[in-house]
Design an enzyme around this catalytic site. Sequence first.
Site, short mmCIF file in Angstrom:
data_model
loop_
_atom_site.label_atom_id
_atom_site.label_comp_id
_atom_site.label_asym_id
_atom_site.label_seq_id
_atom_site.Cartn_x
_atom_site.Cartn_y
_atom_site.Cartn_z
N HIS A 67 37.96 58.78 33.33
CA HIS A 67 38.29 57.96 34.50
C HIS A 67 39.65 58.32 35.09
O HIS A 67 40.11 57.67 36.03
CB HIS A 67 38.27 56.46 34.19
CG HIS A 67 36.91 55.92 33.86
ND1 HIS A 67 36.56 54.60 34.06
CD2 HIS A 67 35.79 56.52 33.35
CE1 HIS A 67 35.30 54.41 33.67
NE2 HIS A 67 34.82 55.58 33.24
N GLU A 73 25.50 54.44 35.75
CA GLU A 73 26.30 53.78 34.72
C GLU A 73 27.67 53.39 35.24
O GLU A 73 28.20 52.32 34.90
CB GLU A 73 26.44 54.69 33.50
CG GLU A 73 26.92 53.98 32.24
CD GLU A 73 28.45 53.93 32.11
OE1 GLU A 73 28.94 53.17 31.25
OE2 GLU A 73 29.13 54.65 32.87
N ASP A 116 25.94 60.36 36.06
CA ASP A 116 26.88 60.07 37.15
C ASP A 116 28.30 60.04 36.60
O ASP A 116 28.52 59.87 35.39
CB ASP A 116 26.53 58.76 37.85
CG ASP A 116 26.66 57.53 36.93
OD1 ASP A 116 26.26 57.64 35.74
OD2 ASP A 116 27.12 56.48 37.39
#
Length: 457
Positions: A427, A153, A88
């Site tokens: 991110h 996760e 993921d």
Amino acid sequence: MSAVQEYIESNKEKFKEELFEILRIPSISTSSAHKQHVGKAADFLVDQLESLDLDRVTRFKTDGNPIVYGELTTDPEKPTVLVYGHYDVQPPDPEDLWDTPPFEPTVRNGDIYARGASDDKGQSFTHVKALESYIKSGTDFPVNIKYIFEGEEEVGSPNLVPFIKEHRELLECDMVLISDTAMFAEDTPSITYGLRGLAYMEVEVIGPNRDLHSGVYGGAVDNPANVLSEMIAQLRDEDGRIQIPGFYDAVKPLTEKEREAYRNLPFDEEEYKDKLGLKALNGEKGYSTLERASARPTLDVNGLWSGYQGEGAKTVLPSKAGAKISMRLVPDQDPKEIAKLFTEHIQSIAPETVTVEVTEHHGGHPSITDLSFYGLKAAGKAFEEVYQKEPLFAREGGSIPIVADFQKVLGAQSILMGFGLNSDAIHSPNEKFALKDFYRGIKTSAKFFELLPEYSE
């Protein structure tokens, strides 16, 4: 060159195209709208493992996203390695800051740009391709191997620990191999032997029963946004010390040997600031930048909201204000205990003019791997042979909560064999992963499996 390494060299383009296939899948676990895509990524990994003719490949259902499992037993007397990774990814937002579409992998200047390229599809995929290189080249695999890939996760792995506890015998191993960390610097192989833990909290300050006109009520009613700001300001002092009573009670202090190791790491503080576009750094007094960033606990605001956010002006006194706050933890801090201390302290400093609600989100324990562990030594030698440079051993500031859970539930230490870089923008927009390190990662993984039996004797 061995048959395994020759196979890797001659199949680089194939490996890249297969990686691009999974990178194109927007397996965003934080969004229910992408549930189907998350499942598609799991199916891709099932297909990959099944193509290797393993002893077993299973797509386990959970209360959330699937867990993909595979195993190959070559000799019960040989070490068993459990490879962990996650398929993921984080949301790509804000998408307008990406130079190329986040789910259309693009190679620029030797780097693969795509969401999940480094975190964690690209890195974990190296271990699948390493096994393939043994099997397809007709080379006996030197150890026993198991794979476990999860799809949650990025949302705190809510179903993974229950799965591990339920399938303890299935997952029994001598060590866990994880590639979800970073090298210390480009072309500088590094093994992470310590990770910080995490306690993630949400605070909501509630005032009047509706938004109020600031001209009519300002000065008579406490403003939740002001109150929240003042409360947050009290959480750290001017020396960067966290002001929650009991917060440092369980902190295991750095030894002089550890501090000396930090001083010996090749770190350029001026370059560090320059890359971040900063004139000065800030942190807990009495510690170096590297120590603050990986071996000391922290408290940071991750998000703030309140009042009017639209275009132009609106003279509003908001009825609510909120913040999301994360605390990075070090040995031997317990995330549940820290969450409790945080909640008690926030409630104690809140004025009577507002109501405060605190929500505990996910958390994780810090972890340390014994530097004398034979698996760690084999990993170091594998890095050295592939990168032609002795690896560094360092602690990292991020959290992989499952590392502590593997140790607690399975009794297995983890080897954090990272091939990415801290500059990979995980991110963030324009996440990347060096193509050369994707290939070197496959070679290092293959070499690690080759060397491991020697070091286990």
